[in-house]
Design an enzyme around this catalytic site. Structure first.
Site, mmCIF file in Angstrom:
data_model
loop_
_atom_site.group_PDB
_atom_site.id
_atom_site.type_symbol
_atom_site.label_atom_id
_atom_site.label_comp_id
_atom_site.label_asym_id
_atom_site.label_seq_id
_atom_site.Cartn_x
_atom_site.Cartn_y
_atom_site.Cartn_z
ATOM 1 N N HIS A 191 -8.230 1.433 -2.465
ATOM 2 C CA HIS A 191 -8.878 0.129 -2.258
ATOM 3 C C HIS A 191 -10.378 0.219 -1.993
ATOM 4 O O HIS A 191 -11.087 -0.782 -2.129
ATOM 5 C CB HIS A 191 -8.226 -0.600 -1.084
ATOM 6 C CG HIS A 191 -6.813 -1.012 -1.311
ATOM 7 N ND1 HIS A 191 -6.416 -1.740 -2.414
ATOM 8 C CD2 HIS A 191 -5.682 -0.788 -0.577
ATOM 9 C CE1 HIS A 191 -5.108 -1.957 -2.346
ATOM 10 N NE2 HIS A 191 -4.648 -1.379 -1.249
ATOM 11 N N LYS B 89 -1.106 5.685 9.493
ATOM 12 C CA LYS B 89 -0.899 6.861 10.332
ATOM 13 C C LYS B 89 -1.203 8.129 9.523
ATOM 14 O O LYS B 89 -0.348 8.601 8.766
ATOM 15 C CB LYS B 89 0.558 6.934 10.820
ATOM 16 C CG LYS B 89 1.091 5.651 11.428
ATOM 17 C CD LYS B 89 0.445 5.349 12.759
ATOM 18 C CE LYS B 89 1.099 4.143 13.421
ATOM 19 N NZ LYS B 89 0.405 3.731 14.642
ATOM 20 N N ARG C 50 7.028 -0.938 6.166
ATOM 21 C CA ARG C 50 6.554 -1.944 7.120
ATOM 22 C C ARG C 50 5.690 -3.014 6.462
ATOM 23 O O ARG C 50 5.657 -4.163 6.908
ATOM 24 C CB ARG C 50 5.758 -1.273 8.240
ATOM 25 C CG ARG C 50 6.586 -0.402 9.155
ATOM 26 C CD ARG C 50 5.728 0.249 10.214
ATOM 27 N NE ARG C 50 5.126 -0.720 11.099
ATOM 28 C CZ ARG C 50 4.108 -0.470 11.909
ATOM 29 N NH1 ARG C 50 3.566 0.734 11.925
ATOM 30 N NH2 ARG C 50 3.625 -1.414 12.700
ATOM 31 N N HIS D 73 0.650 -2.065 -3.623
ATOM 32 C CA HIS D 73 -0.570 -2.861 -3.719
ATOM 33 C C HIS D 73 -1.377 -2.477 -4.966
ATOM 34 O O HIS D 73 -1.379 -1.316 -5.373
ATOM 35 C CB HIS D 73 -1.448 -2.643 -2.472
ATOM 36 C CG HIS D 73 -0.772 -3.032 -1.197
ATOM 37 N ND1 HIS D 73 -0.139 -2.116 -0.380
ATOM 38 C CD2 HIS D 73 -0.617 -4.241 -0.605
ATOM 39 C CE1 HIS D 73 0.370 -2.738 0.670
ATOM 40 N NE2 HIS D 73 0.093 -4.026 0.561
ATOM 41 N N ASP E 146 4.495 2.919 -0.074
ATOM 42 C CA ASP E 146 4.832 1.596 0.440
ATOM 43 C C ASP E 146 5.618 0.781 -0.581
ATOM 44 O O ASP E 146 6.013 -0.362 -0.302
ATOM 45 C CB ASP E 146 3.586 0.838 0.898
ATOM 46 C CG ASP E 146 2.458 0.855 -0.116
ATOM 47 O OD1 ASP E 146 2.674 1.346 -1.241
ATOM 48 O OD2 ASP E 146 1.340 0.391 0.212
#
Length: 517
Positions: free
Chosen positions: A163, A53, A298, A200, A292
């Site tokens: 990424h 988002k 999430r 990540h 995150d």
């Protein structure tokens, strides 16, 4: 040219309630801390059910304004990155694809989508190319301000898309603004350190600089199998991934299991980064602050609090090295905004009250309406003391192979950055070594260099469908909040809001300054 209208900051100041204002914790350095934001990110939408988002940047920005932090920042609306700038790292065919593809003509590209890894995770949406240019433009401008010495800290929460690969999209990321910013920094800094605290692995940045010793990458991330039998995305970042060729040992990975909490994460972060700074001694630092890694994300599986995440950013500020601070992942949008607003405060020597200030998006922070909700104790920490001891030992052993900070002879006019990736680094380093050998030979023969070998000016030291908050469709709530904010802005404008602006250096001016003798 980067400019930022002061209309909204004037509005925030005039409506500020002293109960919600920051408290100073140190000297104000407004003219040394730049902040980049483009309100057009609020119009970007990956898709109703997609977890990414872009509106979280607007939520963050509104908190920054209503806590009064803009008073301690030089705020800029960055110019969008040009096609040529994006192609300095990414291949031309890929950028041409991003520039031309839209949801309306996507069928014409059906044979190309898989080639560029476009699909469910990385969809084609309206204004995709514009979003890439906004993100990259802010990070490149941040690097340029660091290069010319006009900022000590530069913040771009719209950046951090770690990424993206040279030839394809990956993990919701299309253009790697981080790589582009680091390439810009390398024009004027012998060594750049990249740190990633997203849950990540920062695979795109590591891949881009895996063959050079002029960039060290350090990534703290979840790694290993998941409960469904797969591998946690992107499946890279094992502790034995250390780089290649001249870049061997300059990729540092800290692979962790689920449930990392504040105490273990922050202690490990400080131990590793203290040693990295001691050994590598970078001229500039870039930190990707993916949110995150917070609890209750999430997609994430760590349990950091807003405070714990911020301690890592605040720790890097203590080294007093030029610092670029970027966003990244984060998929519980209200917590992303809380996290990045808090870290903006830490960077400007301010402390925020726990209550969220009244503003158009207050509804997103229910039911508690606090800056520091209880999000950090929802999972069991699967990382044992033995795991952490083993990781520390392996990383410290890896850093032993970096005997001292690598020395790089630099020219008055830095080499073109489009050649400074992958194998280009090795060729450039060989040319530098040949020049140094020639210089040493002349010195032994007592020959004056006649000005051929310029003194180094830049390096002198070896030193969706979300069901969040009150429930319901988050995009519909967003639209209602946007309408309310627009109405409030219109009312403020009619009452005579200020219209002053600040401006950042033009890109051409910065390049001239970086190459001046």
């Amino acid at each position: 040219m980067s400019t930022y209208s002061a209309r909204d900051t004037h509005k925030a100041s005039s409506q500020a309630d002293s109960r919600y204002r920051y408290t100073s914790t140190g000297p104000q350095r407004k003219n040394r801390i730049s902040y980049f934001y483009d309100d057009d990110v609020s119009t970007i939408h990956y898709g109703k059910r997609h977890p990414m988002k872009p509106q979280r940047m607007t939520l963050t920005h509104e908190l920054v304004l209503h806590y009064g932090l803009h008073e301690r920042l030089e705020m800029y609306e960055p110019r969008m990155a040009t096609e040529e700038e994006l192609k300095q790292f990414h291949v031309a065919d890929y950028i041409d694809f991003l520039r031309t593809v839209t949801p309306d003509n996507i069928n014409a590209f059906k044979d190309t989508l898989s080639r560029f890894n476009v699909g469910d995770d990385c969809p084609i949406f309206h204004d995709l190319y514009k979003f890439c240019r906004i993100s990259a433009g802010g990070s490149i401008e941040a690097a340029r301000r660091i290069n010319v010495g006009s900022s000590d800290i530069a913040i771009n929460w719209s950046g951090g898309l770690h990424h993206a690969k040279k030839i394809e999209a990956s993990g919701f990321c299309y253009v790697n603004d981080i790589v582009l910013a680091i390439m810009e920094l390398l024009r004027c800094h012998a060594r750049v350190l990249y740190i990633d605290i997203d849950v990540h692995h920062g695979d795109g940045v590591q891949d881009a600089f895996a063959k050079t010793d002029r960039v060290m990458t350090v990534s703290f991330h979840r790694f290993g199998p998941t409960s469904d039998g797969g591998e946690f995305f992107p499946g890279t970042g094992a502790i034995d991934e250390v780089g290649h060729g001249r870049g061997k040992y300059y990729s540092v990975n800290v692979p962790l299991k689920a449930g990392m909490d504040d105490a273990t994460y922050v202690a490990l972060f400080k131990d590793v980064m203290n040693k990295v700074m001691e050994v590598y001694r970078p001229g500039a630092v870039v930190i990707q602050c993916g949110a995150d890694s917070l609890g209750c994300d999430r997609l994430g599986t760590f349990c950091l609090s807003i405070e714990g995440h911020g301690q890592c950013v605040e720790y890097m500020k203590t080294f007093d090295v030029p610092l670029i601070v970027l966003g990244g992942g984060g998929y519980t949008v209200r917590n992303v905004a809380r996290c990045w607003a808090n870290e903006t405060a830490l960077l400007v020597n301010a402390k925020l009250p726990n209550a969220i200030p009244p503003h158009a998006f207050l509804d997103f922070y229910g039911p508690d309406f606090k800056l520091h909700p209880r999000i950090h104790d929802q999972l069991r920490n699967e990382n044992t003391p033995e795991d952490l001891t083993r990781i520390r030992a392996a990383i410290f052993e890896q850093l032993r192979y970096i005997i001292h900070a690598p020395s790089v002879q630099m020219h008055h006019v830095p080499p073109s950055i489009d050649a400074m990736t992958e194998d280009g680094w090795a060729a450039q380093r060989e040319r530098q070594l040949e020049l140094q050998a020639d210089l040493d030979a002349k010195a032994r023969l007592g020959m004056h260099n006649g000005g051929k070998y310029a003194e180094n000016d830049y390096y002198r030291d070896e030193a969706d469908h979300d069901e969040e908050g009150g429930g319901g469709d988050d995009f519909a709530r967003w639209a209602r909040a946007q309408a309310a904010a627009a109405a409030a802005a219109a009312g403020s404008s009619s009452s005579g809001a200020g219209t002053s602006s600040s401006s950042a250096p033009d890109a051409m001016d910065v390049d001239k300054a970086a190459g001046a003798s």
